[in-house]
Design a protein around this motif. Structure first.
Motif, PDB file in Angstrom:
ATOM      1  N   PRO A  25       0.718  -1.075  -0.050  1.00 41.75           N
ATOM      2  CA  PRO A  25       0.053  -0.139   0.087  1.00 41.75           C
ATOM      3  C   PRO A  25       0.523   1.350  -0.082  1.00 41.75           C
ATOM      4  N   SER A  26       0.417   2.263  -0.801  1.00 38.38           N
ATOM      5  CA  SER A  26       1.348   3.390  -0.816  1.00 38.38           C
ATOM      6  C   SER A  26       0.270   4.593  -1.341  1.00 38.38           C
ATOM      7  N   THR A  27       0.869   6.011  -0.828  1.00 40.15           N
ATOM      8  CA  THR A  27       0.211   7.088  -1.167  1.00 40.15           C
ATOM      9  C   THR A  27       0.677   7.336  -2.507  1.00 40.15           C
ATOM     10  N   ILE A  28       0.104   8.608  -2.886  1.00 36.60           N
ATOM     11  CA  ILE A  28       0.480   9.000  -4.409  1.00 36.60           C
ATOM     12  C   ILE A  28       1.831   9.539  -4.352  1.00 36.60           C
ATOM     13  N   ARG A  29       2.252  10.252  -3.114  1.00 36.99           N
ATOM     14  CA  ARG A  29       3.438  10.861  -2.996  1.00 36.99           C
ATOM     15  C   ARG A  29       4.510   9.491  -2.957  1.00 36.99           C
ATOM     16  N   GLN A  30       4.458   8.405  -2.326  1.00 34.55           N
ATOM     17  CA  GLN A  30       5.362   7.347  -2.335  1.00 34.55           C
ATOM     18  C   GLN A  30       5.313   6.596  -3.526  1.00 34.55           C
ATOM     19  N   ILE A  31       4.182   6.540  -4.317  1.00 33.41           N
ATOM     20  CA  ILE A  31       4.343   6.125  -5.867  1.00 33.41           C
ATOM     21  C   ILE A  31       5.167   7.019  -6.951  1.00 33.41           C
ATOM     22  N   ILE A  32       5.093   8.279  -6.581  1.00 34.33           N
ATOM     23  CA  ILE A  32       5.725   9.248  -7.360  1.00 34.33           C
ATOM     24  C   ILE A  32       7.283   9.022  -7.179  1.00 34.33           C
ATOM     25  N   ASP A  33       7.517   8.835  -5.638  1.00 31.43           N
ATOM     26  CA  ASP A  33       9.084   8.669  -5.406  1.00 31.43           C
ATOM     27  C   ASP A  33       9.764   7.557  -6.031  1.00 31.43           C
ATOM     28  N   ALA A  34       8.723   6.364  -6.391  1.00 33.09           N
ATOM     29  CA  ALA A  34       9.323   5.200  -6.628  1.00 33.09           C
ATOM     30  C   ALA A  34       9.241   5.009  -8.172  1.00 33.09           C
ATOM     31  N   LEU A  35       8.763   5.915  -8.797  1.00 34.31           N
ATOM     32  CA  LEU A  35       8.591   5.583 -10.315  1.00 34.31           C
ATOM     33  C   LEU A  35      10.049   6.173 -10.837  1.00 34.31           C
TER      34      LEU A  35
END
Length: 124
Positions: A25-35
């Motif tokens: 599970p991730s927030t939008i910010r965490q997803i952006i950081d992982a891209l």
């Protein structure tokens, strides 16, 4: 999953799903950081709304943020895609046989072992 409709993922949707499947599970910010490439917050928010509409992710509010999580494992999603592909074939048996002809020796051995293994539900 999606009312029988094929689940088609665009490249960015696939990247987001991979992040959720690999990282949980991730927030939008965490997803952006992982891209691997920079993405706008609104772009990822739109992608997640599309994935929610396709019933591939669920959202849960946590304090001031929202966490997104996959509704199905990667394995279940892949199996659903394979079933959808077979359902679209006019000759399901021929499609299965062509698929099996193309798999690796290791995958064939795995399939053979699974099919010959006694299943508890078959003993009843």
């Amino acid at each position: 999953m999606t009312d029988g409709q094929p689940v088609r993922l665009g490249p960015l949707e696939q990247q987001v799903m991979d992040i959720l499947w690999d990282g949980g599970p991730s927030t939008i910010r965490q997803i952006i950081d992982a891209l691997p490439n920079a993405a706008a917050y609104t772009t990822i928010a739109t992608v997640l709304r599309n994935l929610e509409r396709k019933k591939l992710v669920g959202a849960q509010r946590r304090r001031r943020s929202v966490q997104y999580r996959p509704r199905y494992s990667r394995d279940v999603h892949t199996a659903n895609l394979m079933n959808q592909a077979l359902a679209s074939s006019k000759d399901r048996a021929a499609s299965i046989l062509h698929f099996v002809d193309g798999i690796s020796d290791d995958d064939a051995a795995l399939l053979r072992e699974y099919l010959t293994r006694a299943h508890p539900e078959d003993r009843a």
